[in-house]
Design a protein around this motif. Structure first.
Motif, PDB file in Angstrom:
ATOM      1  N   MET A 296      26.541  44.406  31.024  1.00 25.16           N
ATOM      2  CA  MET A 296      27.797  43.795  31.595  1.00 25.16           C
ATOM      3  C   MET A 296      28.581  45.177  31.424  1.00 25.16           C
ATOM      4  SD  MET A 296      31.162  40.778  30.740  1.00 25.16           S
ATOM      5  CE  MET A 296      31.458  42.122  29.183  1.00 25.16           C
ATOM      6  N   THR A 297      28.854  46.262  30.480  1.00 28.55           N
ATOM      7  CA  THR A 297      29.494  47.227  30.029  1.00 28.55           C
ATOM      8  C   THR A 297      29.346  48.298  31.325  1.00 28.55           C
ATOM      9  OG1 THR A 297      29.593  46.796  28.314  1.00 28.55           O
ATOM     10  CG2 THR A 297      30.397  48.797  28.325  1.00 28.55           C
ATOM     11  N   ARG A 298      27.983  48.515  31.469  1.00 25.99           N
ATOM     12  CA  ARG A 298      27.206  49.280  32.237  1.00 25.99           C
ATOM     13  C   ARG A 298      27.132  49.417  33.597  1.00 25.99           C
ATOM     14  NH1 ARG A 298      25.521  54.671  32.330  1.00 25.99           N
ATOM     15  NH2 ARG A 298      23.053  54.836  33.470  1.00 25.99           N
ATOM     16  N   GLY A 299      28.028  47.792  34.261  1.00 29.76           N
ATOM     17  CA  GLY A 299      27.965  47.548  35.493  1.00 29.76           C
ATOM     18  C   GLY A 299      29.307  47.838  36.203  1.00 29.76           C
ATOM     19  N   SER A 300      30.117  47.500  34.862  1.00 30.95           N
ATOM     20  CA  SER A 300      31.938  48.008  34.533  1.00 30.95           C
ATOM     21  C   SER A 300      31.666  49.484  35.173  1.00 30.95           C
ATOM     22  CB  SER A 300      32.334  47.602  33.440  1.00 30.95           C
ATOM     23  OG  SER A 300      32.507  46.201  33.608  1.00 30.95           O
ATOM     24  N   GLU A 301      30.993  50.336  34.214  1.00 31.07           N
ATOM     25  CA  GLU A 301      30.360  51.936  34.584  1.00 31.07           C
ATOM     26  C   GLU A 301      30.276  52.100  35.681  1.00 31.07           C
ATOM     27  OE1 GLU A 301      28.759  55.720  32.740  1.00 31.07           O
ATOM     28  OE2 GLU A 301      28.144  53.270  31.662  1.00 31.07           O
ATOM     29  N   MET A 302      29.130  51.486  36.212  1.00 35.70           N
ATOM     30  CA  MET A 302      29.305  51.482  37.379  1.00 35.70           C
ATOM     31  C   MET A 302      30.031  51.469  38.668  1.00 35.70           C
ATOM     32  SD  MET A 302      26.186  53.230  37.499  1.00 35.70           S
ATOM     33  CE  MET A 302      26.211  54.040  36.278  1.00 35.70           C
ATOM     34  N   HIS A 306      32.154  53.468  42.077  1.00 34.85           N
ATOM     35  CA  HIS A 306      31.950  53.425  42.950  1.00 34.85           C
ATOM     36  C   HIS A 306      30.612  53.532  42.978  1.00 34.85           C
ATOM     37  CE1 HIS A 306      36.379  52.594  43.919  1.00 34.85           C
ATOM     38  NE2 HIS A 306      36.533  53.865  43.277  1.00 34.85           N
ATOM     39  N   LYS A 307      29.171  53.035  42.495  1.00 37.09           N
ATOM     40  CA  LYS A 307      28.631  53.094  42.511  1.00 37.09           C
ATOM     41  C   LYS A 307      27.656  51.538  42.796  1.00 37.09           C
ATOM     42  CE  LYS A 307      26.720  57.580  40.298  1.00 37.09           C
ATOM     43  NZ  LYS A 307      26.813  58.174  38.404  1.00 37.09           N
ATOM     44  N   ASN A 308      28.148  51.016  43.972  1.00 33.38           N
ATOM     45  CA  ASN A 308      27.933  49.533  44.203  1.00 33.38           C
ATOM     46  C   ASN A 308      26.881  49.276  43.803  1.00 33.38           C
ATOM     47  OD1 ASN A 308      31.329  49.410  44.407  1.00 33.38           O
ATOM     48  ND2 ASN A 308      30.792  49.933  46.649  1.00 33.38           N
ATOM     49  N   ASP A 309      25.655  49.804  44.260  1.00 38.85           N
ATOM     50  CA  ASP A 309      24.391  49.083  43.974  1.00 38.85           C
ATOM     51  C   ASP A 309      23.545  48.857  42.912  1.00 38.85           C
ATOM     52  OD1 ASP A 309      24.633  49.093  47.188  1.00 38.85           O
ATOM     53  OD2 ASP A 309      23.153  50.700  47.456  1.00 38.85           O
ATOM     54  N   THR A 341      32.793  43.111  42.932  1.00 44.17           N
ATOM     55  CA  THR A 341      31.447  45.105  43.304  1.00 44.17           C
ATOM     56  C   THR A 341      31.697  44.462  44.921  1.00 44.17           C
ATOM     57  OG1 THR A 341      30.944  45.184  41.726  1.00 44.17           O
ATOM     58  CG2 THR A 341      29.829  46.337  43.362  1.00 44.17           C
ATOM     59  N   PHE A 342      31.069  43.136  45.218  1.00 45.15           N
ATOM     60  CA  PHE A 342      30.997  42.508  46.647  1.00 45.15           C
ATOM     61  C   PHE A 342      32.533  43.324  47.543  1.00 45.15           C
ATOM     62  CE2 PHE A 342      27.068  40.037  44.664  1.00 45.15           C
ATOM     63  CZ  PHE A 342      26.247  40.075  45.980  1.00 45.15           C
ATOM     64  N   TYR A 343      33.480  42.723  47.168  1.00 48.38           N
ATOM     65  CA  TYR A 343      34.504  42.749  47.983  1.00 48.38           C
ATOM     66  C   TYR A 343      34.506  44.027  48.032  1.00 48.38           C
ATOM     67  CZ  TYR A 343      39.157  42.723  49.088  1.00 48.38           C
ATOM     68  OH  TYR A 343      40.474  43.006  49.954  1.00 48.38           O
ATOM     69  N   GLN A 344      33.966  45.238  47.383  1.00 50.86           N
ATOM     70  CA  GLN A 344      34.523  46.739  47.333  1.00 50.86           C
ATOM     71  C   GLN A 344      33.848  47.141  49.034  1.00 50.86           C
ATOM     72  OE1 GLN A 344      33.106  49.226  43.396  1.00 50.86           O
ATOM     73  NE2 GLN A 344      35.611  48.034  43.098  1.00 50.86           N
TER      74      GLN A 344
END
Length: 591
Positions: A296-302, A306-309, A341-344
């Protein structure tokens, strides 16, 4: 000794050998052996305090205590604990069996608290507490530690508060510090962060005093967490960054991961390197309990980059890990991250779906947190009750010890025992009477306060009523002057109309009723129910009489003559069928 110290010694030996040859090298080795023996003896004194029973058993137990002092992983000592159990089973000494049960409970305290609790209870049953007081202390600490792991905070708190002082008395500062850490952890769970911080800092000072560096370093993350909870983010972050560089932390991968995750969180997700490093470490360990948090922390970092994928990839991994480990706390955060992320990337339908799902999990988590908060409040209240009753409990314990001692005395002291019991009963009765007297005094003070409040409201009501009467009289006087004035202009007419409307206005009476009903609830209702023939004017007169106003004061308010008030009083007495000897005021006070 640490690895760095060993390396330094070896380098010194090589240098001496090159410079002075074998002769001086032998002298240096002898000196080192003497120093080593001194260190071992010193460590024996500081670390191992169990009363000797069996040499083989004691040597193994010493290694375990030494491992605790240097904060080594307890799982690495399973072989030693197994040996202790073999020695205990082969021996007929119950104290050895008690110690074997203790060390087995210690080994299982984190992985299987219920089994560990049964084992520590067994150790208590086998322990000869009168002969082995230190064994009892260590068993109490372990029991408190197990109870804390089981979520029984009150019992654990009470045990640790008691033994923390006992360890201090016998100058076993290491276990005093460990008790402080346990107390701090319990208070932290209850949200008492300042008190928890005080205990963690106290433990830190003790660890520093006895040069227990590993435990001191590990304890600093507790200090950091509480500083963060108290709003001191920068202080917390500075501590965490120092911890990341410590060799002790770098050798403990699981602890290092916790430090890195804390750095990422405390820095408001700005320390991206910490997140990346934590992910790489935990991925190698395959430690499921922390995997969802790190992913989850890694996902927040991405997402921040703005590395949405990539963010979606890690959030989905985190979601799968959270489901696998039933990580209820992180599920709403993961779902919210997916939604954002989906919203972005412009997929509003998916964003809306995950946000709804996040809200559902968040609602269930809120209910759970409410239950936990109630539990924390209840536990806190029990802590306060424990502290308040501690002195009484100690006194009762003293009484019980005295009684137990007197029972063992010979028959010649029997009458002294009876006298003591009678004296104790009488003292308890006196204490009970004193408590009742105190309660009665408090009740009297409350009643007195209530009467004072009613009297104050009574004066305020009378004063306001008279002010209103004076206002009305002044308005009438102004009206009369305007009437006497021959001027017949528009302004005079308007003033007359305004004054007359103010005199006719019923707001003053309604204001009086509201204030009056606060002092004497249901007065009009009860009076009308018993004397239905009373008119509204007579009820109004009764209210003025009830607050103690004289005939002249009432006449001013109603703009009538005092004789008219007396006439009205006569009619009211007649309707109430009062004899000449009965008081109208006394009757109205009963309503």
């Amino acid at each position: 000794m640490s690895i760095l110290l060993h390396n330094k010694i070896i380098k010194n030996i090589i240098n001496l050998y090159r410079q002075f040859g074998m002769k001086y090298l032998k002298l240096f080795v002898v000196f080192l052996l003497l120093q080593f023996c001194f260190v071992v003896v010193a460590n024996d004194y500081n670390i191992y305090r169990w009363m000797p029973i069996n040499d083989h058993f004691d040597s193994i137990a010493y290694r375990l205590d030494n491992g605790i002092f240097y904060d080594y992983a307890r799982s690495s000592y399973s072989h030693e604990v197994k040996e202790l159990n073999i020695i205990g089973e082969a021996s007929e000494n119950n104290q050895l069996k008690a110690r074997a049960a203790f060390w087995t409970a210690w080994l299982n305290a984190r992985t299987n608290p219920n089994n560990a609790f049964n084992l520590i209870e067994k150790a208590f049953r086998l322990n000869a507490s009168s002969l082995y007081s230190y064994d009892t202390l260590r068993m109490k600490y372990l029991k408190g530690d197990i109870l804390r792991a089981k979520g029984q905070w009150v019992e654990s708190y009470i045990i640790n508060k008691e033994i923390e002082q006992e360890f201090e008395k016998i100058k076993d500062y290491f276990w005093q510090a460990k008790s402080c850490v346990s107390i701090g952890a319990i208070l932290q769970n209850l949200g008492e962060n300042q008190e928890a911080l005080n205990y963690f800092q106290k433990a830190n000072d003790i660890f520093e005093k006895i040069e227990c560096k590993n435990c001191q370093i590990k304890n600093r993350i507790n200090i950091s967490n509480n500083l963060y909870m108290l709003g001191k983010k920068q202080q917390a972050l500075n501590i965490l960054k120092e911890l990341e560089k410590e060799p002790v932390v770098m050798q403990d991968t699981l602890y290092l991961v916790n430090v890195l995750i804390s750095i990422f969180s405390v820095s408001d997700q700005k320390e991206l390197k910490a997140s990346n490093k934590a992910y790489n470490l935990i991925k190698k360990m395959h430690y499921d309990e922390l995997l969802s948090l790190v992913e989850m922390t890694r996902g927040s970092e991405m997402k921040i980059q703005h590395k949405n994928d990539s963010a979606l990839y890690y959030y989905r991994l985190a979601w799968a890990s959270a489901i696998r480990t039933n990580d209820v706390y992180n599920k709403p955060i993961i779902l919210k991250g997916l939604s954002e992320t989906f919203y972005q990337i412009g997929k509003s339908d998916s964003a809306y779906y995950y946000m709804n799902l996040a809200n559902i999990y968040q609602d269930s988590l809120i209910d759970y947190n409410k239950i936990m908060e109630l539990s924390r409040l209840e536990n806190r209240a029990m802590f306060e009750k424990y502290e308040a009753e501690k002195q009484i409990i100690e006194q009762r314990g003293e009484y019980q010890r005295n009684i137990a001692y007197m029972i063992t005395i010979a028959l010649t002291l029997f009458f002294c025992l009876i006298f003591y019991i009678l004296w104790l009963s009488r003292r308890k009765a006196n204490m009970s009477e004193q408590l009742k007297d105190t309660q009665n005094r408090e009740l009297m003070l409350q009643n007195k306060q209530h009467l004072l409040e009613i009297e104050s409201m009574h004066r305020e009501l009378s004063s306001n009523t008279m002010l209103i009467a004076q206002k009305n009289a002044k308005l009438k006087e102004l009206y009369s002057k305007l009437e006497q004035n021959d001027a017949n202009d528009k302004v005079s007419d308007e003033l007359k109309i305004d004054i007359k409307s103010q005199l006719i206005n019923d707001d003053d009476w309604q204001y009086f009723i509201i204030k009056f009903e606060k002092i004497y609830p249901h007065f009009f209702e009860n009076l009308k129910q018993q004397f239905s023939s009373l008119s509204e004017t007579e009820l109004r007169l009764c209210a003025y009489i009830r607050i103690g106003m004289s005939a002249k004061e009432i006449a001013k308010i109603l703009s009538i003559q005092p004789e008219t008030v007396n006439t009205s009083r006569y009619r009211i007495r007649k309707k109430m069928k009062l004899s000449s000897g009965e008081s109208l005021e006394a009757l109205l006070r009963s309503f």
